[in-house]
Design an enzyme around this catalytic site. Sequence first.
Site, PDB file in Angstrom:
ATOM      1  N   ASP A 196       0.847  -1.185   0.000  1.00  0.00           N
ATOM      2  CA  ASP A 196       0.000   0.000   0.000  1.00  0.00           C
ATOM      3  C   ASP A 196       0.884   1.238   0.000  1.00  0.00           C
ATOM      4  O   ASP A 196       2.010   1.204   0.491  1.00  0.00           O
ATOM      5  CB  ASP A 196      -0.921   0.023   1.223  1.00  0.00           C
ATOM      6  N   GLY A 197       0.366   2.293  -0.567  1.00  0.00           N
ATOM      7  CA  GLY A 197       1.042   3.575  -0.555  1.00  0.00           C
ATOM      8  C   GLY A 197       0.103   4.625   0.004  1.00  0.00           C
ATOM      9  O   GLY A 197      -1.116   4.500  -0.097  1.00  0.00           O
ATOM     10  N   GLU A 232       2.361   3.765  -4.141  1.00  0.00           N
ATOM     11  CA  GLU A 232       1.748   2.452  -4.405  1.00  0.00           C
ATOM     12  C   GLU A 232       2.726   1.572  -5.188  1.00  0.00           C
ATOM     13  O   GLU A 232       2.965   0.417  -4.828  1.00  0.00           O
ATOM     14  CB  GLU A 232       0.445   2.610  -5.198  1.00  0.00           C
ATOM     15  N   ASP A 267      -4.489  -2.212  -3.180  1.00  0.00           N
ATOM     16  CA  ASP A 267      -5.753  -1.497  -3.369  1.00  0.00           C
ATOM     17  C   ASP A 267      -5.631  -0.448  -4.480  1.00  0.00           C
ATOM     18  O   ASP A 267      -6.519   0.371  -4.667  1.00  0.00           O
ATOM     19  CB  ASP A 267      -6.254  -0.886  -2.062  1.00  0.00           C
ATOM     20  N   HIS A 298      -9.523  -0.212   3.025  1.00  0.00           N
ATOM     21  CA  HIS A 298     -10.270   0.100   4.247  1.00  0.00           C
ATOM     22  C   HIS A 298     -11.550  -0.729   4.367  1.00  0.00           C
ATOM     23  O   HIS A 298     -12.588  -0.229   4.786  1.00  0.00           O
ATOM     24  CB  HIS A 298     -10.578   1.600   4.315  1.00  0.00           C
ATOM     25  N   ASP A 315      -1.409  -0.210   5.158  1.00  0.00           N
ATOM     26  CA  ASP A 315      -1.832   1.182   5.235  1.00  0.00           C
ATOM     27  C   ASP A 315      -1.249   1.848   6.479  1.00  0.00           C
ATOM     28  O   ASP A 315      -0.739   2.974   6.401  1.00  0.00           O
ATOM     29  CB  ASP A 315      -3.361   1.268   5.242  1.00  0.00           C
TER      30      ASP A 315
END
Length: 160
Positions: free
Chosen positions: A13-14, A52, A74, A129, A139
């Site tokens: 994740d970024g 990301e 994501d 999320h 995250d």
Amino acid sequence: MASTPNSVTLYTDGACSMNPGPGGYGAVILYGDGRREELSAGYKMTTNNRMEIMGAIAALSHLQEPSQVLLYTDSRYMVDAMSKGWAKKWKANGWQRNAKEKAKNPDLWETMLTLCEKHQVTFQWVKAHAGNKENERCDRLAVAAYQNNPNLVDEGFGKF
């Protein structure tokens, strides 16, 4: 792509405060033998999309041997660019998306394409999320990386 018995699951994740702004990435590496590693880094100035991609690059680069990788992210941008062949097409077209528009982040896509020659990578989108434990961990790692006085410089930011 190279054939390998090594099985690895990656979550990446970024995150970015503002966009552009300070950013970070987080990655969780789950090896087939049960080992687990976490990676993160924070940058002074970058974009969410660069973070990301850099998270995935960091995780893939961390793998010591060619591996069969299932990479969860994501980022639809990353999944589509790799799974639909966009990044390969952009490269073949001199990093142009079309006649009028340059592809963004060619430095990172070039690295990603090279890593995907070493590893057999399947990209899988996961909703952000939405309670996925490992995506949520990534995250938190990414946010902490940019909140804790990030000092790395994203050399490619603003150059392309």
